[in-house]
Write a protein that holds these residues in place. Structure first.
Motif, PDB file in Angstrom:
ATOM      1  N   UNK A 161       0.768  -1.217  -0.053  1.00 36.69           N
ATOM      2  CA  UNK A 161      -0.192  -0.080   0.058  1.00 36.69           C
ATOM      3  C   UNK A 161       0.823   1.184  -0.015  1.00 36.69           C
ATOM      4  N   UNK A 162       1.782   1.234   0.873  1.00 34.95           N
ATOM      5  CA  UNK A 162       2.971   2.390   1.048  1.00 34.95           C
ATOM      6  C   UNK A 162       3.557   2.743  -0.441  1.00 34.95           C
ATOM      7  N   UNK A 163       3.993   1.754  -1.030  1.00 35.20           N
ATOM      8  CA  UNK A 163       4.514   1.785  -2.459  1.00 35.20           C
ATOM      9  C   UNK A 163       3.771   2.093  -3.303  1.00 35.20           C
ATOM     10  N   UNK A 164       2.541   1.673  -3.350  1.00 41.81           N
ATOM     11  CA  UNK A 164       1.302   1.992  -4.289  1.00 41.81           C
ATOM     12  C   UNK A 164       1.039   3.540  -4.180  1.00 41.81           C
ATOM     13  N   UNK A 165       0.991   3.959  -2.914  1.00 44.11           N
ATOM     14  CA  UNK A 165       0.779   5.595  -2.638  1.00 44.11           C
ATOM     15  C   UNK A 165       1.959   6.362  -3.416  1.00 44.11           C
ATOM     16  N   UNK A 166       3.153   5.861  -3.113  1.00 42.36           N
ATOM     17  CA  UNK A 166       4.469   6.612  -3.639  1.00 42.36           C
ATOM     18  C   UNK A 166       4.114   6.711  -5.115  1.00 42.36           C
ATOM     19  N   UNK A 167       3.748   5.476  -5.698  1.00 46.51           N
ATOM     20  CA  UNK A 167       3.765   5.258  -7.086  1.00 46.51           C
ATOM     21  C   UNK A 167       2.580   6.298  -7.833  1.00 46.51           C
ATOM     22  N   UNK A 168       1.539   6.184  -7.023  1.00 48.88           N
ATOM     23  CA  UNK A 168       0.383   7.085  -7.384  1.00 48.88           C
ATOM     24  C   UNK A 168       0.943   8.519  -7.407  1.00 48.88           C
ATOM     25  N   UNK A 169       1.430   8.942  -6.320  1.00 49.72           N
ATOM     26  CA  UNK A 169       2.149  10.175  -6.396  1.00 49.72           C
ATOM     27  C   UNK A 169       2.998  10.765  -7.375  1.00 49.72           C
ATOM     28  N   UNK A 170       3.911   9.624  -7.775  1.00 51.42           N
ATOM     29  CA  UNK A 170       4.823   9.752  -8.842  1.00 51.42           C
ATOM     30  C   UNK A 170       4.002  10.059 -10.048  1.00 51.42           C
ATOM     31  N   UNK A 171       3.212   9.334 -10.246  1.00 51.32           N
ATOM     32  CA  UNK A 171       2.260   9.185 -11.566  1.00 51.32           C
ATOM     33  C   UNK A 171       1.582  10.571 -11.662  1.00 51.32           C
ATOM     34  N   UNK A 172       0.911  11.237 -10.476  1.00 50.73           N
ATOM     35  CA  UNK A 172       0.288  12.273 -10.603  1.00 50.73           C
ATOM     36  C   UNK A 172       1.582  13.440 -10.934  1.00 50.73           C
ATOM     37  N   UNK A 173       2.614  13.199 -10.327  1.00 56.18           N
ATOM     38  CA  UNK A 173       3.479  14.476 -10.819  1.00 56.18           C
ATOM     39  C   UNK A 173       3.926  14.227 -12.184  1.00 56.18           C
ATOM     40  N   UNK A 174       3.980  13.012 -12.721  1.00 50.30           N
ATOM     41  CA  UNK A 174       4.341  12.911 -14.153  1.00 50.30           C
ATOM     42  C   UNK A 174       3.336  13.452 -15.020  1.00 50.30           C
ATOM     43  N   UNK A 175       1.929  13.092 -14.576  1.00 52.75           N
ATOM     44  CA  UNK A 175       0.934  13.835 -15.251  1.00 52.75           C
ATOM     45  C   UNK A 175       0.849  15.488 -15.557  1.00 52.75           C
ATOM     46  N   UNK A 176       1.224  15.910 -14.196  1.00 52.61           N
ATOM     47  CA  UNK A 176       1.224  17.384 -14.286  1.00 52.61           C
ATOM     48  C   UNK A 176       2.640  17.877 -15.134  1.00 52.61           C
ATOM     49  N   UNK A 177       3.398  17.335 -15.018  1.00 55.89           N
ATOM     50  CA  UNK A 177       4.725  17.733 -15.950  1.00 55.89           C
ATOM     51  C   UNK A 177       4.066  17.571 -17.379  1.00 55.89           C
TER      52      UNK A 177
END
Length: 513
Positions: A71-87
């Motif tokens: 779950x923790x790694x999934x949260x981090x991956x989701x946050x990273x994915x959101x950053x990439x989408x914003x970029x």
């Protein structure tokens, strides 16, 4: 004969009794064996059930832990994915703006071609008209065309000089205003979008203890314990009359942290003796090494940086225990990385490379070897050793002008480094040295002729010099600022740069009666 028969009968009876007794005992032994076997089987079955339950509990615990980690790694991956989408969204917007500007440029180019063709036609017509006027002027003025041309050229040259001078001045002023506005806008947006907390660290740490009895145990017989602890950690341990407190002194924060954690474990364990001290210090060193690697990896995850050498990750983790002018080096580097990415994106450069260069710009401050090299040069060599991008390597080496900047990332690193270091509360300075430097700065300006007053402002980053208008002209004021800058460079040692502003003011006073 009768006695013999009786004896034989007795012996026979005894033999029969013995056989019967043996049979009874054997039968009882068999029964007991069966009972023992049954009990053993029951106990084995109970033990088996207990072990199965224990194994199920452990399996459930491991499963729960694994699910939490997932779950923790999934949260981090989701946050990273959101950053990439914003970029990606920002890049798409920039691309749309660029396409729009290209379209406008093409339209302006077509219009310019049409205007040029129209202008050529007008020039041809004007040329014919000028020929007619020239012939008429030659007859009226009595001058040849060559003489009239020379006089006209001289007059036009003077007019052109004046016009060009005014035009260039206006262009320079306009360009300067636009550049200042744009740079101010980018820097303000960068600062507003980046926020980092600081924690100042000194060269000493304190460790609380329960009482004087614990002090004696830490010192040990004939000071053996404290000597062993100092030799194992490389930290000076100061035990004085201060109640319930021990001072750990060392320039290296990593050593201080190892000593503090070792003392904490020893005091909690209660066994304080040389062999145990060495064992605990070795264990803590391994623990700190793991913490260093974890800090480096967490930093890369937070910033979204990938594909970095393990040795560089370890050096980044060690930044957590390093300071620069009282400012935590890891916090400073993370802030510089974020600001560089923001500024690079605003300027249309690669924000990923800018973020990478910002994080690694002070990596040369971490190693203890090669102290004779400037940290920018050492950092550049480390980045080159571990195959970083050439633009990143040059930006690291040029952020203090030790090498020539060949990429636009270098000035961005310089600006963001100065912003992070100059923020109020980010760095501390010794107050006596600070006051002395400010006084020396003002005294240098006061030694020049024509100087009325001098003020050091902006925490010593700017000096304003007020001169007498009667003694110093505008040209002299400019020369004074240059001379004063050179003398400050040669006389004082200071971080960053000092702005020298010379003010010459003329006042006309009259009284109406």
């Amino acid at each position: 004969m009768t006695n013999v028969v009786i004896l034989v009968i007795e012996i026979a009876v005894i033999a029969i009794g013995i056989a019967a007794w043996y049979f009874i005992i054997k039968r009882n032994a068999l029964k007991k064996r069966d009972i023992i076997l049954q009990d053993a089987q029951k106990q084995a079955e109970v033990l088996k059930q207990e072990k199965i339950l224990e194994a199920k509990e452990k399996s459930l615990q491991y499963k729960t832990r694994a699910e939490e980690e997932i779950q923790q790694k999934t949260k981090k991956l989701n946050a990273l994915e959101n950053k990439l989408l914003q970029q990606d969204l920002v890049i798409k917007q920039k691309n749309d703006e660029l396409q729009k500007k290209i379209k406008e440029y093409n339209q302006q180019k077509e219009q310019l071609i049409k205007d040029q063709a129209s202008l050529s036609e007008k020039i041809e017509k004007t040329s014919e008209t000028l020929k007619a006027y020239r012939n008429q002027l030659e007859r009226i003025a009595g001058l040849t065309a060559e003489q009239a041309r020379k006089e006209l050229i001289e007059s036009m040259k003077e007019d052109a000089r004046i016009q060009v001078r005014n035009y260039v001045k206006n262009l320079v002023d306009e360009a300067r205003m636009q550049a200042e506005d744009e740079s101010r806008k980018i820097i303000i947006e960068t600062i507003q979008r980046t926020a980092t907390e600081y924690s100042s660290e000194a060269a000493v740490s304190t460790f609380p203890i329960s009482g004087d009895d614990m002090k004696g145990r830490i010192i040990g017989r004939d000071g053996r314990n404290i000597k062993t602890l100092e030799a194992a950690t490389g930290v000076e341990i100061i035990i004085d009359d201060t109640p319930d407190l021990i001072v750990l002194s060392s320039f290296d924060p990593v050593r201080r942290e190892i000593a503090r954690l070792s003392l904490e474990m020893l005091v909690a364990d209660g066994r304080i003796q040389p062999a145990r001290i060495e064992e605990v210090v070795a264990k803590v060193k391994k623990q700190i090494e793991q913490e260093i690697m974890k800090a480096g990896k967490d930093t890369l995850i937070d910033l979204g940086i990938t594909n970095m050498h393990q040795d560089l990750i370890r050096l980044i983790g060690k930044m957590k225990y390093r300071t620069s002018f009282g400012q935590n080096l890891l916090a400073h580097s993370k802030e510089v990385a974020l600001m560089c990415a923001t500024m690079a994106a605003e300027l249309g450069l690669n924000p990923k490379l800018a973020k990478r260069a910002g994080l690694l710009h002070d990596i040369g401050k971490v190693p203890d070897n090669e102290p004779e090299l400037p940290h920018a040069i050492l950092g550049m060599k480390l980045a080159e050793k571990y195959k970083e991008h050439p633009d990143v390597i040059n930006a690291i080496g040029a952020h203090h002008d030790e090498v020539e900047a060949t990429t636009l990332l270098a000035p961005i690193i310089q600006i963001c480094d100065a912003i992070s270091g100059a923020r109020p509360g980010a760095r501390r300075d010794v107050i006596d040295a600070y006051i002395t430097r400010i006084k020396e700065l003002e005294n240098i300006a006061q030694n020049y002729n024509g100087v009325q007053k001098s003020f050091a402002i902006q925490a010593g980053r700017e000096i304003r010099v007020i001169v007498s208008a009667d003694q110093i002209s505008d040209a002299d004021a400019f020369q004074l600022s240059m001379d004063l800058s050179k003398e400050i460079e040669n006389s004082l040692t200071y971080p960053g740069q000092i702005k020298v502003t010379v003010i010459r003011e003329t006042r006309a006073v009259s009284f109406a009666k």
